[in-house]
Design a protein around this motif. Structure first.
Motif, PDB file in Angstrom:
ATOM      1  N   ALA A   1       0.910  -1.421   0.570  1.00 20.03           N
ATOM      2  CA  ALA A   1       0.043   0.142   0.363  1.00 20.03           C
ATOM      3  C   ALA A   1       0.546   1.032   0.384  1.00 20.03           C
ATOM      4  O   ALA A   1       0.150   1.970  -0.373  1.00 20.03           O
ATOM      5  CB  ALA A   1      -1.008   0.424   1.422  1.00 20.03           C
ATOM      6  N   GLY A   2       1.856   1.086  -0.168  1.00 16.63           N
ATOM      7  CA  GLY A   2       3.028   2.387   0.103  1.00 16.63           C
ATOM      8  C   GLY A   2       4.464   2.685  -1.267  1.00 16.63           C
ATOM      9  O   GLY A   2       4.095   1.215  -1.792  1.00 16.63           O
ATOM     10  N   HIS A   3       5.050   3.200  -0.238  1.00 15.59           N
ATOM     11  CA  HIS A   3       6.810   2.988  -1.335  1.00 15.59           C
ATOM     12  C   HIS A   3       7.687   2.233  -0.665  1.00 15.59           C
ATOM     13  O   HIS A   3       7.645   2.169   0.756  1.00 15.59           O
ATOM     14  CB  HIS A   3       7.028   4.371  -1.845  1.00 15.59           C
ATOM     15  CG  HIS A   3       5.828   4.519  -2.345  1.00 15.59           C
ATOM     16  ND1 HIS A   3       4.894   5.251  -1.826  1.00 15.59           N
ATOM     17  CD2 HIS A   3       5.814   5.437  -3.795  1.00 15.59           C
ATOM     18  CE1 HIS A   3       3.843   6.027  -3.044  1.00 15.59           C
ATOM     19  NE2 HIS A   3       4.376   5.964  -4.117  1.00 15.59           N
ATOM     20  N   LEU A   4       9.115   1.803  -1.333  1.00 20.78           N
ATOM     21  CA  LEU A   4       9.822   1.146  -0.937  1.00 20.78           C
ATOM     22  C   LEU A   4      10.568   1.771  -0.253  1.00 20.78           C
ATOM     23  O   LEU A   4      10.669   1.005   1.799  1.00 20.78           O
ATOM     24  CB  LEU A   4      10.828   0.620  -1.805  1.00 20.78           C
ATOM     25  CG  LEU A   4      12.177  -0.401  -1.615  1.00 20.78           C
ATOM     26  CD1 LEU A   4      11.542  -1.921  -0.896  1.00 20.78           C
ATOM     27  CD2 LEU A   4      12.936  -0.357  -2.971  1.00 20.78           C
ATOM     28  N   ILE A   5      10.315   3.131  -0.315  1.00 23.62           N
ATOM     29  CA  ILE A   5      11.552   3.439   0.922  1.00 23.62           C
ATOM     30  C   ILE A   5      10.681   3.617   1.962  1.00 23.62           C
ATOM     31  O   ILE A   5      11.785   4.032   3.406  1.00 23.62           O
ATOM     32  CB  ILE A   5      11.509   5.173   0.704  1.00 23.62           C
ATOM     33  CG1 ILE A   5      12.754   5.900   1.543  1.00 23.62           C
ATOM     34  CG2 ILE A   5      10.244   5.856   0.821  1.00 23.62           C
ATOM     35  CD1 ILE A   5      12.866   7.139   1.464  1.00 23.62           C
ATOM     36  N   GLY A   6       9.412   3.977   2.537  1.00 25.18           N
ATOM     37  CA  GLY A   6       8.113   3.423   3.504  1.00 25.18           C
ATOM     38  C   GLY A   6       8.634   2.358   4.503  1.00 25.18           C
ATOM     39  O   GLY A   6       8.578   2.279   5.925  1.00 25.18           O
ATOM     40  N   ILE A   7       9.326   1.257   3.513  1.00 22.51           N
ATOM     41  CA  ILE A   7       9.756   0.034   5.072  1.00 22.51           C
ATOM     42  C   ILE A   7      11.272   1.022   5.421  1.00 22.51           C
ATOM     43  O   ILE A   7      10.981   0.198   6.675  1.00 22.51           O
ATOM     44  CB  ILE A   7      10.314  -1.097   3.787  1.00 22.51           C
ATOM     45  CG1 ILE A   7       9.435  -1.319   3.243  1.00 22.51           C
ATOM     46  CG2 ILE A   7      10.695  -1.761   5.387  1.00 22.51           C
ATOM     47  CD1 ILE A   7       9.633  -2.899   1.726  1.00 22.51           C
ATOM     48  N   ALA A   8      11.566   1.718   4.858  1.00 22.49           N
ATOM     49  CA  ALA A   8      13.055   1.762   5.460  1.00 22.49           C
ATOM     50  C   ALA A   8      12.484   3.015   6.878  1.00 22.49           C
ATOM     51  O   ALA A   8      12.367   2.920   8.093  1.00 22.49           O
ATOM     52  CB  ALA A   8      14.117   2.540   5.461  1.00 22.49           C
ATOM     53  N   VAL A   9      11.521   3.857   6.308  1.00 24.79           N
ATOM     54  CA  VAL A   9      10.621   5.029   7.161  1.00 24.79           C
ATOM     55  C   VAL A   9      10.120   4.652   8.643  1.00 24.79           C
ATOM     56  O   VAL A   9      10.342   4.883   9.850  1.00 24.79           O
ATOM     57  CB  VAL A   9      10.045   5.836   6.325  1.00 24.79           C
ATOM     58  CG1 VAL A   9       9.501   7.180   7.227  1.00 24.79           C
ATOM     59  CG2 VAL A   9      10.689   6.458   5.185  1.00 24.79           C
ATOM     60  N   GLY A  10       9.587   3.037   7.760  1.00 25.52           N
ATOM     61  CA  GLY A  10       8.809   2.377   9.154  1.00 25.52           C
ATOM     62  C   GLY A  10       9.455   1.752  10.389  1.00 25.52           C
ATOM     63  O   GLY A  10       9.034   1.933  11.768  1.00 25.52           O
ATOM     64  N   ALA A  11      10.722   1.430   9.884  1.00 29.02           N
ATOM     65  CA  ALA A  11      11.286   0.394  10.330  1.00 29.02           C
ATOM     66  C   ALA A  11      12.184   1.665  11.975  1.00 29.02           C
ATOM     67  O   ALA A  11      12.459   1.645  12.727  1.00 29.02           O
ATOM     68  CB  ALA A  11      12.285  -0.442   9.891  1.00 29.02           C
ATOM     69  N   LEU A  12      12.476   2.912  11.333  1.00 27.14           N
ATOM     70  CA  LEU A  12      13.386   4.329  12.494  1.00 27.14           C
ATOM     71  C   LEU A  12      12.149   4.578  13.421  1.00 27.14           C
ATOM     72  O   LEU A  12      12.117   4.850  13.876  1.00 27.14           O
ATOM     73  CB  LEU A  12      13.561   5.217  11.237  1.00 27.14           C
ATOM     74  CG  LEU A  12      14.768   4.568  10.185  1.00 27.14           C
ATOM     75  CD1 LEU A  12      15.286   5.423   8.818  1.00 27.14           C
ATOM     76  CD2 LEU A  12      16.182   4.442  11.437  1.00 27.14           C
ATOM     77  N   ALA A  13      11.124   4.906  12.617  1.00 27.57           N
ATOM     78  CA  ALA A  13      10.222   5.523  13.517  1.00 27.57           C
ATOM     79  C   ALA A  13       9.824   4.184  14.924  1.00 27.57           C
ATOM     80  O   ALA A  13       9.416   4.941  15.517  1.00 27.57           O
ATOM     81  CB  ALA A  13       8.592   5.808  12.483  1.00 27.57           C
ATOM     82  N   ASP A  14       9.541   2.937  13.560  1.00 29.82           N
ATOM     83  CA  ASP A  14       9.130   1.846  15.044  1.00 29.82           C
ATOM     84  C   ASP A  14      10.349   1.829  15.883  1.00 29.82           C
ATOM     85  O   ASP A  14      10.029   1.747  17.192  1.00 29.82           O
ATOM     86  CB  ASP A  14       8.767   1.097  14.406  1.00 29.82           C
ATOM     87  CG  ASP A  14       8.349  -0.857  15.263  1.00 29.82           C
ATOM     88  OD1 ASP A  14       6.694   0.176  16.170  1.00 29.82           O
ATOM     89  OD2 ASP A  14       8.964  -1.528  15.079  1.00 29.82           O
ATOM     90  N   ALA A  15      12.118   2.069  15.101  1.00 32.99           N
ATOM     91  CA  ALA A  15      12.845   1.866  16.221  1.00 32.99           C
ATOM     92  C   ALA A  15      12.566   3.087  18.021  1.00 32.99           C
ATOM     93  O   ALA A  15      13.365   3.214  18.258  1.00 32.99           O
ATOM     94  CB  ALA A  15      13.786   1.812  15.969  1.00 32.99           C
ATOM     95  N   GLY A  16      11.902   4.120  17.385  1.00 30.84           N
ATOM     96  CA  GLY A  16      11.987   5.416  18.054  1.00 30.84           C
ATOM     97  C   GLY A  16      12.493   6.871  17.647  1.00 30.84           C
ATOM     98  O   GLY A  16      12.949   7.671  18.407  1.00 30.84           O
ATOM     99  N   ALA A  17      13.279   6.756  16.080  1.00 35.06           N
ATOM    100  CA  ALA A  17      14.369   8.244  15.655  1.00 35.06           C
ATOM    101  C   ALA A  17      14.036   9.366  16.145  1.00 35.06           C
ATOM    102  O   ALA A  17      12.162   9.279  16.015  1.00 35.06           O
ATOM    103  CB  ALA A  17      14.532   7.728  13.928  1.00 35.06           C
ATOM    104  N   ALA A  18      14.857  10.081  16.601  1.00 33.54           N
ATOM    105  CA  ALA A  18      14.404  11.516  16.619  1.00 33.54           C
ATOM    106  C   ALA A  18      13.795  12.517  16.044  1.00 33.54           C
ATOM    107  O   ALA A  18      12.407  13.162  15.978  1.00 33.54           O
ATOM    108  CB  ALA A  18      15.395  12.617  17.518  1.00 33.54           C
ATOM    109  N   GLU A  19      14.338  12.184  14.661  1.00 33.41           N
ATOM    110  CA  GLU A  19      14.232  12.451  12.853  1.00 33.41           C
ATOM    111  C   GLU A  19      14.306  11.392  12.167  1.00 33.41           C
ATOM    112  O   GLU A  19      15.610  10.598  12.737  1.00 33.41           O
ATOM    113  CB  GLU A  19      15.158  13.948  13.542  1.00 33.41           C
ATOM    114  CG  GLU A  19      16.673  13.126  13.003  1.00 33.41           C
ATOM    115  CD  GLU A  19      17.413  14.717  12.755  1.00 33.41           C
ATOM    116  OE1 GLU A  19      16.735  15.624  12.073  1.00 33.41           O
ATOM    117  OE2 GLU A  19      18.180  14.097  13.549  1.00 33.41           O
ATOM    118  N   ILE A  20      13.568  11.615  11.315  1.00 30.59           N
ATOM    119  CA  ILE A  20      14.284  10.838  10.082  1.00 30.59           C
ATOM    120  C   ILE A  20      13.950  11.694   8.763  1.00 30.59           C
ATOM    121  O   ILE A  20      13.537  12.646   8.352  1.00 30.59           O
ATOM    122  CB  ILE A  20      13.073  10.025   9.821  1.00 30.59           C
ATOM    123  CG1 ILE A  20      12.354   9.170  10.930  1.00 30.59           C
ATOM    124  CG2 ILE A  20      12.726   9.130   8.221  1.00 30.59           C
ATOM    125  CD1 ILE A  20      11.892   8.055  11.266  1.00 30.59           C
TER     126      ILE A  20
END
Length: 198
Positions: free
Chosen positions: A32-51
């Motif tokens: 339902a998204g784009h390939l880059i969204g996998i990395a974005v989701g991983a960083l967000a789920d891990a708690g990145a302060a900024e992406i």
């Protein structure tokens, strides 16, 4: 009880030429998204302060709501992208991922960040291959990286001899699968792993 993660920035490298894929990998539609969204989701789920994203099509990526940083060294390989990512970071720890990872997630990102400690960089090693585009870095090493870049280094492995490197050996290969060719998007888990190129 798990150790508390340090605050960290999350950067995604999207400046590769995608020669083998034949089109911009970051913007390939996956589910339902784009390939880059996998990395974005991983960083967000891990708690990145900024992406943020380094390189790539800033207009299209910005349209997805992503913060984009121009690559300081476009077309010069992944090392230049990492230097740009470290320069742009607001935090002293930076998780840097490729934009074409198919299997990464929050646990994989948390593992590298939690392991960094006093090391300069943490790099997973899976099936004998260093996953240099799924690594956690100390921002303070950017000067060393830039010196080696100015001396002609372009690949990440060319600078590791001057750094305190921690290798995380034996992770799940599916976490580090990437999409280099169209067939990789259809391949079953376990048939490919991310390496040192985009």
């Amino acid at each position: 009880m798990a150790a508390e993660l340090p605050r960290f920035s999350g950067a995604i490298l999207a400046g590769g030429r995608s020669r083998r894929m034949g089109r911009d990998k970051a913007l390939i539609e996956v589910g339902a998204g784009h390939l880059i969204g996998i990395a974005v989701g991983a960083l967000a789920d891990a708690g990145a302060a900024e992406i943020y994203v380094v390189g790539g099509d800033a207009h299209a990526l910005g349209g997805l709501g992503l913060r984009c940083i121009p690559d300081q060294f476009p077309g010069e390989g992944p090392l230049g992208g990492i230097i740009t990512a470290l320069d742009a970071a607001r935090e002293e720890v930076v998780a840097v991922l490729a934009c074409d990872l198919l299997g990464t997630g929050g646990p994989a990102v948390r593992a590298i960040v939690a392991s960094l400690g006093d090391h300069d960089v943490v790099i997973p090693v899976v099936e004998g291959r260093r996953q240099t585009l799924h690594a956690a870095w100390q921002r303070q090493v950017r000067g060393v990286l830039r010196d080696r870049f100015d001396a002609g280094a372009r690949a990440v492995h060319e600078v590791l001899d001057q750094l305190a490197v921690l290798e995380l050996v034996g992770g799940d290969p599916d976490r580090y699968r990437d999409a280099d060719r169209p067939a990789d998007l259809r391949a079953p888990p376990g048939t490919d792993a991310a390496g040192d190129t985009q």
